[in-house]
Structures are given as structure tokens and as C-alpha cells.
Design an enzyme around this catalytic site. Structure first.
Site, mmCIF file in Angstrom:
data_model
loop_
_atom_site.group_PDB
_atom_site.id
_atom_site.type_symbol
_atom_site.label_atom_id
_atom_site.label_comp_id
_atom_site.label_asym_id
_atom_site.label_seq_id
_atom_site.Cartn_x
_atom_site.Cartn_y
_atom_site.Cartn_z
ATOM 1 N N PHE A 123 -1.949 -18.954 -10.434
ATOM 2 C CA PHE A 123 -1.896 -17.551 -10.021
ATOM 3 C C PHE A 123 -0.499 -17.222 -9.522
ATOM 4 C CE2 PHE A 123 -4.714 -13.960 -9.004
ATOM 5 C CZ PHE A 123 -5.773 -14.235 -9.843
ATOM 6 N N GLN A 244 0.438 -2.965 -1.994
ATOM 7 C CA GLN A 244 0.668 -3.759 -3.208
ATOM 8 C C GLN A 244 0.283 -3.004 -4.467
ATOM 9 O OE1 GLN A 244 -1.787 -7.521 -4.093
ATOM 10 N NE2 GLN A 244 0.308 -8.194 -3.813
ATOM 11 N N HIS A 246 -0.593 -3.709 -8.269
ATOM 12 C CA HIS A 246 -0.949 -4.812 -9.158
ATOM 13 C C HIS A 246 -0.290 -4.533 -10.505
ATOM 14 C CE1 HIS A 246 -3.122 -7.768 -11.433
ATOM 15 N NE2 HIS A 246 -3.741 -8.192 -10.357
ATOM 16 N N LEU A 256 -8.639 -2.704 -13.149
ATOM 17 C CA LEU A 256 -7.825 -3.909 -13.033
ATOM 18 C C LEU A 256 -8.079 -4.913 -14.156
ATOM 19 C CD1 LEU A 256 -5.977 -5.609 -10.986
ATOM 20 C CD2 LEU A 256 -8.094 -6.813 -10.499
ATOM 21 N N GLU A 259 -4.960 -10.978 -12.535
ATOM 22 C CA GLU A 259 -3.783 -11.825 -12.709
ATOM 23 C C GLU A 259 -4.188 -13.153 -13.346
ATOM 24 O OE1 GLU A 259 -0.840 -11.478 -9.505
ATOM 25 O OE2 GLU A 259 -1.219 -13.604 -9.201
ATOM 26 N N ARG A 290 3.402 -10.387 -7.169
ATOM 27 C CA ARG A 290 3.099 -9.053 -7.708
ATOM 28 C C ARG A 290 4.175 -8.008 -7.437
ATOM 29 N NH1 ARG A 290 -3.325 -9.201 -6.159
ATOM 30 N NH2 ARG A 290 -3.775 -10.774 -7.730
ATOM 31 N N HIS A 357 -3.295 -1.346 -5.398
ATOM 32 C CA HIS A 357 -4.329 -2.375 -5.412
ATOM 33 C C HIS A 357 -4.761 -2.823 -4.021
ATOM 34 C CE1 HIS A 357 -6.587 -5.684 -7.080
ATOM 35 N NE2 HIS A 357 -5.873 -6.592 -6.452
ATOM 36 N N ARG A 402 1.132 -9.577 -0.468
ATOM 37 C CA ARG A 402 0.075 -10.596 -0.524
ATOM 38 C C ARG A 402 0.150 -11.375 -1.826
ATOM 39 N NH1 ARG A 402 -5.355 -10.788 -2.813
ATOM 40 N NH2 ARG A 402 -5.123 -8.681 -3.622
HETATM 41 C C1 FAD Z 1 -10.480 -4.891 -8.718
HETATM 42 C C2 FAD Z 1 -10.081 -5.847 -7.627
HETATM 43 C C3 FAD Z 1 -9.959 -7.199 -7.894
HETATM 44 C C4 FAD Z 1 -9.586 -8.101 -6.883
HETATM 45 N N1 FAD Z 1 -9.477 -9.428 -7.163
HETATM 46 C C5 FAD Z 1 -9.168 -10.311 -6.173
HETATM 47 C C6 FAD Z 1 -9.136 -11.713 -6.401
HETATM 48 O O1 FAD Z 1 -9.418 -12.199 -7.497
HETATM 49 N N2 FAD Z 1 -8.799 -12.527 -5.378
HETATM 50 C C7 FAD Z 1 -8.514 -12.048 -4.129
HETATM 51 O O2 FAD Z 1 -8.226 -12.839 -3.231
HETATM 52 N N3 FAD Z 1 -8.555 -10.718 -3.877
HETATM 53 C C8 FAD Z 1 -8.893 -9.841 -4.858
HETATM 54 N N4 FAD Z 1 -8.939 -8.499 -4.579
HETATM 55 C C9 FAD Z 1 -8.791 -8.045 -3.197
HETATM 56 C C10 FAD Z 1 -10.095 -8.304 -2.437
HETATM 57 O O3 FAD Z 1 -11.181 -8.260 -3.323
HETATM 58 C C11 FAD Z 1 -10.343 -7.293 -1.326
HETATM 59 O O4 FAD Z 1 -9.215 -7.219 -0.500
HETATM 60 C C12 FAD Z 1 -11.532 -7.712 -0.487
HETATM 61 O O5 FAD Z 1 -12.659 -7.948 -1.307
HETATM 62 C C13 FAD Z 1 -11.899 -6.726 0.598
HETATM 63 O O6 FAD Z 1 -13.031 -7.217 1.263
HETATM 64 P P1 FAD Z 1 -13.514 -6.598 2.627
HETATM 65 O O7 FAD Z 1 -14.636 -7.441 3.114
HETATM 66 O O8 FAD Z 1 -12.375 -6.398 3.521
HETATM 67 O O9 FAD Z 1 -14.045 -5.151 2.231
HETATM 68 P P2 FAD Z 1 -14.914 -4.579 1.015
HETATM 69 O O10 FAD Z 1 -15.437 -5.617 0.115
HETATM 70 O O11 FAD Z 1 -14.122 -3.469 0.428
HETATM 71 O O12 FAD Z 1 -16.163 -3.983 1.774
HETATM 72 C C14 FAD Z 1 -16.055 -2.900 2.669
HETATM 73 C C15 FAD Z 1 -17.423 -2.619 3.238
HETATM 74 O O13 FAD Z 1 -17.318 -1.657 4.267
HETATM 75 C C16 FAD Z 1 -18.311 -0.683 4.103
HETATM 76 N N5 FAD Z 1 -17.831 0.529 4.747
HETATM 77 C C17 FAD Z 1 -16.640 1.138 4.616
HETATM 78 N N6 FAD Z 1 -16.577 2.213 5.410
HETATM 79 C C18 FAD Z 1 -17.747 2.276 6.073
HETATM 80 C C19 FAD Z 1 -18.301 3.170 7.035
HETATM 81 N N7 FAD Z 1 -17.612 4.214 7.501
HETATM 82 N N8 FAD Z 1 -19.549 2.933 7.476
HETATM 83 C C20 FAD Z 1 -20.288 1.874 7.018
HETATM 84 N N9 FAD Z 1 -19.799 1.014 6.116
HETATM 85 C C21 FAD Z 1 -18.555 1.215 5.663
HETATM 86 C C22 FAD Z 1 -18.522 -0.587 2.620
HETATM 87 O O14 FAD Z 1 -19.766 -0.010 2.319
HETATM 88 C C23 FAD Z 1 -18.432 -2.064 2.240
HETATM 89 O O15 FAD Z 1 -19.681 -2.672 2.483
HETATM 90 C C24 FAD Z 1 -9.320 -7.605 -5.593
HETATM 91 C C25 FAD Z 1 -9.446 -6.243 -5.325
HETATM 92 C C26 FAD Z 1 -9.813 -5.366 -6.326
HETATM 93 C C27 FAD Z 1 -9.897 -3.900 -5.991
#
Ligand code: FAD
Length: 601
Positions: A123, A244, A246, A256, A259, A290, A357, A402
Site C-alpha cells: 500500500f 486527504q 485520494h 473510490l 489504493e 496519497r 477522501h 494519512r
Molecule cells: C470509500 C472509502 C474507502 C476506504 N478504505 C479504507 C481502507 O481500505 N483502509 C483504511 O484504513 N481506511 C479506509 N478508509 C477510511 C476509513 O474507512 C474511515 O476513516 C473510517 O471507516 C471511519 O470510521 P469511523 O468509525 O470513524 O466512522 P464511520 O464508519 O464513518 O461511522 C460514523 C458513525 O457515526 C454515526 N453518526 C454520525 N453522526 C451522527 C449523529 N449526529 N448521531 C448519531 N450517529 C451519528 C453514523 O451513523 C455512523 O454509524 C476508506 C474510506 C472511504 C470513504
């Protein structure tokens, strides 16, 4: 008008806002310890954005090439352009193998090597022997790693009896007169009723705010609600200028392409059919970090070597990997190609452009996930009762840029650490602190204003203008003049946000009300970004300002990254729309610090 005292209340040991990877890793730790934990989510837990993560989780298992956590630590510090805190980075890289094996033991369906160990792919920015050559560090379940991980965590939480509040939107933090956080106000979407949820500890895990931009790989729910809640409650947001891009979002669609494509051997081509990354990054080539690859692509397009009739995209070539590898390792990428670009990637290259991203900044925390703010004497103090983990937080392990796979890792490591810290420190016998009289006043005033403003603007119109402004004024390459103009535009947009009105006053599943409330969070994240960006007068990581770029033919020129003046974290304060700064922690926990140097790949 409804009074705070009339609102229905519920009590928990811990309330977690967000059911993504970070929220559910934390809740699992708490529920297993027997605490009464509630997890709120705007959507069904397994629809959180974590489900969309494709490429993998970074951990130096060394299953397929020689590796250890020191290399991972070095890569992450260098990837962060020396803005990451080295204590937090050491902690994350050392914990990485443990949290991945834990997931494996929970039943996560990783891809396997012939000897049964977890499959790992190369990666961007991940190397062996301190930058010498790419390493295979990304633990993957095909190109659906986040999907596999989120479902595993959800199932484990169901078994541990975590309470989920599905389709509930948290609105504001409740702080008492000591400044302690004692719970949240929340809207039950189905009924439109507002509740007070009391908690001895509140944990924000609301994910990123990628929807402040027009072209984004992020889910529509990623509106930065936790950032808005923190900012309105007087907590600063850290390092918000660093966003960031992507390199490989599908041109025109924003979806997306992981990578992991380049990890498996895909390459980027310009209109001359040239693999241009060989010129910019002779060692890592297409697998440079990135920020670096995105800038090179932008450069190629600006210099007239973009592809297509308008010369405005780059091609990602995968067909040489062969249909077998593509269907086995990148099945979703194949489907995305067909559905979003009408391209069969086993036969022809697919048009891509750098697309927003990930936010490197967020709510400032320590390595236990506790939210920290300046103590007035040059140090930091903990906000009692408040934690933040995942993309909405800034610990800071990602600094100014990142590395791919380090976010899923960050969710697991700090979700678990915050859970452990709460379990160790929460006094089960203690009563909940009394609620302040005005606990829900802010929330009720926000809702009342929306109801009464009958000829106000549509939330959608204002949100679109925020997104266009961010896209135009805080992109891959920035200029001082354009950022200054962006600041003025966003300040004006904040006034328009205050004039958003509702045409539909129904209570049941009123999505217009929810969108309007989300825009109040978008504007906090957008203003934090613009103001912080315009103030940082250097180039670092994802923040590249033309005015401060070091000329290629003059390595001695003082422009570029300016460690003397700018090796510091930004803190943005909503109430005054102003900034303070705090030092970067260059001291790891046990090993020697990695001193700053020029980033070449
Ligand atoms: C398309 C894509 C691919 C990716 N691929 C990778 C990868 O391969 N490897 C890697 O390391 N990272 C990757 N990332 C980055 C990574 O996936 C994210 O940074 C990470 O999953 C975020 O997780 P989180 O738990 O912070 O929030 P999220 O998974 O975004 O969850 C947020 C939660 O908060 C809740 N929420 C938000 N606001 C409120 C509110 N006001 N009230 C109640 N609930 C609320 C939502 O409902 C959800 O349940 C990727 C990101 C994207 C967009």
C-alpha cells in the site's frame, strides 16, 4: 416551546455516538466488561461508512515480506510530514498486530495465503527497511475489508448485548457548570421526539466530514456531526486544514477505487501513455503516499497531459493483472468500473481524478481517547466525561497526511484503548452527575428557530454552496489569495446557515429537518478548514500552497515545509472563528525520535 424539564430521559453508563468501526470497537470493550452502553447511529450500524473501506488494515505481521513495527512507525511519521505525534504513532503501530489477530479470532473472513496466514498487500507509503522498498502490510479481505470488519464487530456487539439506537441523531453535548460532559440530546428520527441521554462517559465516533466537499468518496451521512457538537460546546478542532485527496476516485462519479489496485500492480498513465509516477517517485512509483501522487496527477493534467477530450483525467490501468487476479482480489473494483464508468477493467483503463477522501484533523484527544483542551498554562487538560475516536478525532497519528490502511487501524487501536480506559476509570457505584437546568436549551433553541423561520432558505441550496466553495478554495493545490477569498465566502455562508428554514413541519421521518441540522455541522467543519488553511503559511503533507512551494531547482530555498515556525498543531475555536496552536509531540514512548527530513520517495 418545550422545556428541558419536559423532555424524556434515559440513563446509561456510557453513550457512544456512532456505530462505525471505532464506535463499535469501543462499545464491544464496554459491553464485554458488563457496562450499560448505548450506541446511537443515524443509519443501521452496518451501513456506517466503515463498510465502504476497501483496501486493508495496516499491521506489521510480516506474513509475506519481512516487516516489524519500527518500519511501520517510521513510515507513519514520514507519511505525516512530521506533524503526527510520535507517542501516539508508536502506540498505534505496536498495538496493530494484536488488534488484527483479535479480529481474526472474532471470525473476520480475511483472505488467506496458502499457509493459512492472513493475506497482506502493498500500500502507498508503506515500506521495509526505512523507505528502501515497498512492503506487504495491508491485511485484506478482498477489496471489502471494511465490510468484513464492520459486520464482524456488529455481530460481536449483538452477542455482548450492546444497546443500539438505530436512526437516532445526536444533536448536542450537555456540559455542566464544571465543564464536564454529562450526556447528549438526540432526535429519534421516526417520531421526531427529542430525548436527553445521560451518561457518565460520552464517546464521539461520528466519522469524517467529507461531505463538506462537492466531489467526495464519502457517504452522504458523513457531515461531521461530532465536530459540530464539539465546536458548539466550546471544544476546539485540531489540524482541520489537512484533507486527504485520494488519487483514484472514478472521474465524474467520485466513487473510490482502492489504493489496493496499485498495491496489486495497477499503474497510472497520462495521455502519452507514460507511467509518469516513475519520474516523480523513482523508488515507490505509483505507491508513493496519497498527497504526493494526487499532486503529481494534478500537475500532469495542468501541464496538458491529462486524458480524454477535455484532457481532465488520468487513466488507471489494471488489465495487465489478468482477469483471475482482478476477480479474486478486486471484485468490487470490477463492479464499480462497470456501474460507474461503463468500463471493463479487465480489458481497458479507467478514468480517475484525485477526490476528497479523509480528514486528518478532528477533536483533539490523548492516546486514551480522552478529549483534551488547553489548560491556560501552556499545557493540556482532559474534558471530564468526554472521549472521541475514529475519523472525527485527532490523536494525532496521521499528522498532515494519512497513509492508506492506517485509518481502519486507528479505529481498532483507539476504539479499544478508549474502551479500556473507560472500564478502568468509570465508577460504577457513583450516581450520575445532576443535569444542568439548561441541559437541552441549545438544542431546543436550534429546533425552534428552524420551525419559526418560514421563509428561510433551503438547507440543500446552502449545503451545495458550502461544497462548491470548499472544492474551489481548499483543493489539492491552494493559493493564499484563493484561501483568503474562501474564508470570506464561508463566513458569509455561516450567515445563510442561520437563515435556513423548514417548509415541512411534520415530525415523522422528516428528512428535511435532519438535513437542516446536518448543515449546521457542515458549516463548523468547513469554517474550521478554511480558517485553519488560510493561516498556515507553508506546505506540509496535504496542505500545498503555491505561494510557499520550494522551487524545484533551489533546495536551499526557505519556502516549502517550514519546521521552524510551523511544526505545530492548529486549534480552531468556533465561537471566535480564531486559532491557537500547540506543539507537536516529537517524543515517542520508548524508542528514539525520528528527526524531520525531506520527504522523497
Ligand atoms: C470509500 C472509502 C474507502 C476506504 N478504505 C479504507 C481502507 O481500505 N483502509 C483504511 O484504513 N481506511 C479506509 N478508509 C477510511 C476509513 O474507512 C474511515 O476513516 C473510517 O471507516 C471511519 O470510521 P469511523 O468509525 O470513524 O466512522 P464511520 O464508519 O464513518 O461511522 C460514523 C458513525 O457515526 C454515526 N453518526 C454520525 N453522526 C451522527 C449523529 N449526529 N448521531 C448519531 N450517529 C451519528 C453514523 O451513523 C455512523 O454509524 C476508506 C474510506 C472511504 C470513504
Amino acid at each position: 416551546m418545550t422545556q428541558t424539564s419536559n423532555l424524556p430521559r434515559r440513563r446509561f453508563d456510557v453513550v457512544i455516538v456512532g456505530a462505525g468501526g471505532s464506535g463499535m470497537r469501543a462499545s464491544l470493550q464496554l459491553a464485554r466488561a458488563g457496562l450499560n452502553v448505548a450506541v446511537l447511529s443515524k443509519v443501521f450500524p452496518t451501513r456506517s461508512h466503515t463498510v465502504a473501506a476497501q483496501g486493508g488494515i495496516g499491521a506489521s505481521l510480516g506474513n509475506m515480506s519481512e516487516d516489524n513495527w519500527h518500519y511501520h512507525f517510521y513510515d507513519t511519521v514520514k507519511g505525516s510530514d512530521w506533524l503526527g505525534d510520535q507517542d501516539a504513532i508508536e502506540f498505534m503501530c505496536r498495538e496493530a498486530p494484536k488488534v488484527v489477530y483479535e479480529l481474526e479470532h472474532m471470525g473476520m473472513p480475511f483472505d488467506r495465503n496458502p499457509d493459512g496466514t492472513i493475506y497482506q498487500r502493498p500500500f502507498g507509503g508503506h515500506t521495509a527497511n526505512y523507505g528502501e522498498k515497498p512492503v506487504q502490510r495491508a491485511c485484506a479481505a478482498a477489496d471489502r475489508t471494511g465490510h468484513a470488519m464492520l459486520h464482524t464487530l456488529y455481530q460481536q456487539n449483538v452477542a455482548a448485548r450492546t444497546t443500539f439506537f438505530v436512526e437516532w441523531m445526536a444533536l448536542d453535548l450537555i456540559r455542566d457548570t464544571d465543564g464536564d460532559v454529562v450526556g447528549v440530546t438526540a432526535l429519534e428520527m421516526e417520531t421526531g421526539d427529542v430525548y436527553i441521554l445521560e451518561a457518565k462517559a460520552t464517546l464521539l465516533a461520528t466519522g469524517g466530514a467529507g461531505r463538506i466537499y462537492a466531489a467526495s468518496t464519502n457517504a452522504f451521512i458523513n457531515t461531521g456531526d461530532g465536530l459540530g457538537m464539539a465546536a458548539r460546546a466550546g471544544i476546539p478542532l485540531q489540524d482541520m486544514e489537512f484533507w486527504q485527496f485520494h488519487p483514484t476516485g472514478v472521474a465524474g462519479a467520485g466513487v473510490l477505487l482502492t489504493e489496493g489496485c496499485r498495491g496489486e500492480g495497477a499503474i497510472l498513465l497520462n495521455s502519452n501513455g507514460e507511467r509518469f509516477m516513475e519520474r516523480y517517485a523513482p523508488t515507490l512509483k505509483d505507491l508513493a503516499p496519497r498527497d504526493f501522487v494526487s499532486r503529481c496527477m494534478d500537475q500532469e493534467i495542468k501541464e496538458g497531459r491529462g486524458c480524454g477530450p477535455n484532457k481532465d483525467y488520468i487513466l488507471l490501468k489494471l488489465d495487465h493483472l489478468g482477469p483471475e487476479t482482478i476477480h479474486k482480489r478486486l471484485p468490487s473494483v470490477y463492479e464499480i468500473g462497470i456501474n460507474f464508468a461503463n468500463v471493463d477493467i479487465t480489458k481497458e483503463p479507467i478514468p480517475v481524478v484525485p477526490t476528497i477522501h479523509y480528514q486528518m484533523g478532528g477533536i483533539p484527544t490523548n492516546i486514551n481517547g480522552q478529549v483534551v483542551v488547553p489548560d491556560g498554562n501552556g499545557g493540556q487538560k482532559v474534558v471530564n466525561g468526554l472521549y472521541a475516536v475514529g475519523e472525527c478525532s485527532c490523536v494525532s497519528v496521521h499528522g498532515a497526511n494519512r497513509l492508506g490502511t492506517n485509518s481502519l487501524l486507528d479505529l481498532l487501536v483507539f476504539g479499544r484503548a478508549a474502551g479500556n480506559h473507560i472500564v478502568a476509570n468509570l465508577d460504577r457505584a457513583r450516581e450520575h452527575k445532576p443535569l444542568p437546568k439548561d441541559a437541552a436549551d441549545r438544542t431546543l433553541a436550534r429546533l425552534a428557530r428552524l420551525e419559526s423561520c418560514r421563509d428561510g432558505e433551503y438547507a440543500q441550496a446552502v449545503a451545495n454552496d458550502i461544497r462548491q466553495t470548499m472544492q474551489q478554495h481548499a483543493g489539492v493545490f491552494r493559493t493564499q489569495a484563493s484561501m483568503d477569498e474562501g474564508v470570506r465566502k464561508i463566513n458569509a455562508l455561516r450567515e445563510r446557515v442561520a437563515n435556513i428554514g423548514l417548509k415541512d413541519h411534520s415530525k415523522v421521518f422528516n428528512t428535511a429537518r435532519i438535513e437542516a441540522l446536518e448543515v449546521e455541522n457542515l458549516i463548523e467543519a468547513a469554517q474550521a478548514t478554511m480558517t485553519s488553511a488560510a493561516a498556515r503559511k507553508e506546505c506540509r503533507g496535504a496542505h500545498t500552497v503555491k505561494d510557499y512551494e520550494r522551487p524545484a531547482d533551489d533546495p536551499e530555498c526557505p519556502l516549502g515545509r517550514n519546521d521552524k515556525e510551523w511544526m505545530k498543531h492548529t486549534l480552531w475555536w468556533s465561537e471566535t472563528n480564531s486559532l491557537t496552536y500547540k506543539p507537536v509531540n516529537l517524543k515517542p514512548l520508548t524508542v528514539e525520535s525520528i528527526p524531520p527530513k525531506v520527504r522523497t520517495f
